[in-house]
Motif scaffolding. Structure first.
Motif: not given
Length: 433
Positions: A201-202, A238-247
């Motif tokens: 985010n930074a 960030l989108a990839i990280v969000n996907d991995v974290l959500d999974m």
């Protein structure tokens, strides 16, 4: 191994019973060795006896047959080996003798040997056929099964399962360790949400400040281009990280839902807006059912947006240029909401559907290899739907397109349906086989 041994035995079972009951097997075999002038009937029976002996010896399991009096009438070398019985002059000839030898050396555990033997002799004929039974001999684990055949003869098979049990134990342990490792991985990633997202985010925020030149102009077009690349790359990461974290949260069971009444129309409209630029650049039209305006679902709003966005993103990604995507919604008799996203793109095979629903699974084909993504869109969507108590299904055909159907419970209507119009618009889109 047991099935193969029983098949051989049953094929020769009638002969074994006749020979054992008459008590002539050994005598006929001896005559066959001494003379070639036997009567035809005896010669034929003697040859069958020899065949039976060879067949019994070829069995990989230990085999023993006892007559009604408990006498050992047929056995093979593997039986003697597995039960560690004496050979030569001290051969054992009865069930009772064999059991006593086992009892004295502790094969049956602690107890008075005579009582242990009598108990097993009493049950030997009464409980045949019997289920598989296990016991230990000389550090090995044997599996025993017995079955009666003609003439009151009981046949017993002994299989050494020591190595198989060890392999099964190792497999069970490996499976448990893999599950533990997978759970630890999922919990670790689920707990790393803040640590992973904060620096990204930074990066995204500062790149936006620089590209907007709030603190002053930047000399050089290339610098602005590089800043734009940093920003787009950061957003993609960030989108990839969000996907991995959500999974990971879904797999770890840490997904928390906040169920509130959510209007379906704004959710779908926002998702279409987010994929709109990609769709317009390829001439793809997105059509939405008119009755979506009247539908409200009790669900987690963020999760519902992610469900619709993921499905629309996939539909755009795999549609043909100048194609059309249809969004259908209706209610079922039980009050559940059915949402369908239909495209007329490349489609999938049944194997492709199964793979696409697995985490990190992507369809391995020339048409899809060029498409970017983590392969988590559908698995995350499926997990979010199931977390709401619903289910997701896919109908697809290569070359014709795909329909993804989401069924969610807890439907609530926010508008009265006119009496002349049925509740829930039935989809008029082309069915995909």
């Amino acid at each position: 191994m047991l099935d193969g041994s029983w098949n051989i035995l049953l094929a020769l079972g009638g002969l074994l019973a006749a020979v054992a009951f008459a008590g002539i097997a050994l005598r006929l075999s001896a005559k066959l060795r001494r003379s070639a002038e036997l009567p035809e009937g005896e010669r034929h029976l003697a040859m069958q006896c020899a065949l039976l002996r060879n067949a019994v010896e070829s069995i990989g399991d230990g085999l023993a047959a006892f007559d009604q009096a408990g006498q050992l009438v047929l056995w093979n070398a593997r039986f003697v080996e597995l039960l560690d019985l004496p050979r030569g002059e001290r051969k054992l000839s009865s069930l009772r003798e064999i059991l006593m030898r086992q009892a004295l050396r502790g094969d049956f555990g602690a107890g008075e040997p005579a009582g242990q033997v009598q108990e097993r002799v009493d049950a030997f004929y009464r409980d045949a056929p019997m289920p598989l039974n296990r016991f230990a001999v000389a550090g090995r684990t044997l599996q025993m099964q017995r079955r009666p055949i003609l003439g009151g003869v009981v046949v017993t098979l002994y299989t050494d399962i020591t190595d198989r049990e060890a392999a099964e134990g190792k497999l069970t342990q490996a499976w448990a360790e893999a599950e533990l490792g997978n759970r630890a991985k999922s919990e670790f990633l689920a707990n790393m949400s803040h640590e992973l997202r904060t620096p990204l985010n930074a990066i995204i925020g500062f790149s936006e400040v620089i590209s907007s030149q709030i603190l002053g102009p930047i000399n050089g077009e290339k610098y602005l281009e590089y800043i734009g690349d940093i920003h787009s790359s950061g957003m993609h990461l960030l989108a990839i990280v969000n996907d991995v974290l959500d999974m990971s949260k879904i797999e770890a069971g840490k997904l928390e839902l906040r169920r509130v009444p959510v209007d379906l129309r704004p959710v779908i409209a926002e998702s279409i807006r987010m994929v709109g630029e990609r769709a317009r650049s390829r001439g793809i039209r997105v059509a939405v059912d008119k009755n979506v305006d009247d539908l409200t679902i009790v669900a987690d709003e963020r999760a519902l947006k992610q469900i619709t966005l993921n499905l629309l993103s996939n539909a755009v990604k795999f549609s043909r240029d100048k194609g059309e995507i249809a969004v259908h919604a209706r209610t079922e008799d039980d009050g559940s909401l059915v949402l369908e996203i239909e495209d007329h793109g490349i489609g999938m095979t049944p194997e492709g559907i199964e793979r696409a629903l697995q985490p990190f699974g992507q369809i391995n084909s020339t048409a899809t290899r060029t498409q970017s993504g983590t392969g988590l869109g559908l698995p995350i969507t499926k997990g979010l739907v199931e977390a709401h108590g619903g289910h997701l299904s896919i109908e697809s055909s290569v070359g014709w397109g795909t329909v993804v159907r989401v069924v969610l419970p807890y439907f609530v209507s926010t508008a009265e349906t006119p009496a002349a119009q049925p509740a829930g618009l039935v989809s008029t889109a082309r069915a995909v086989a």
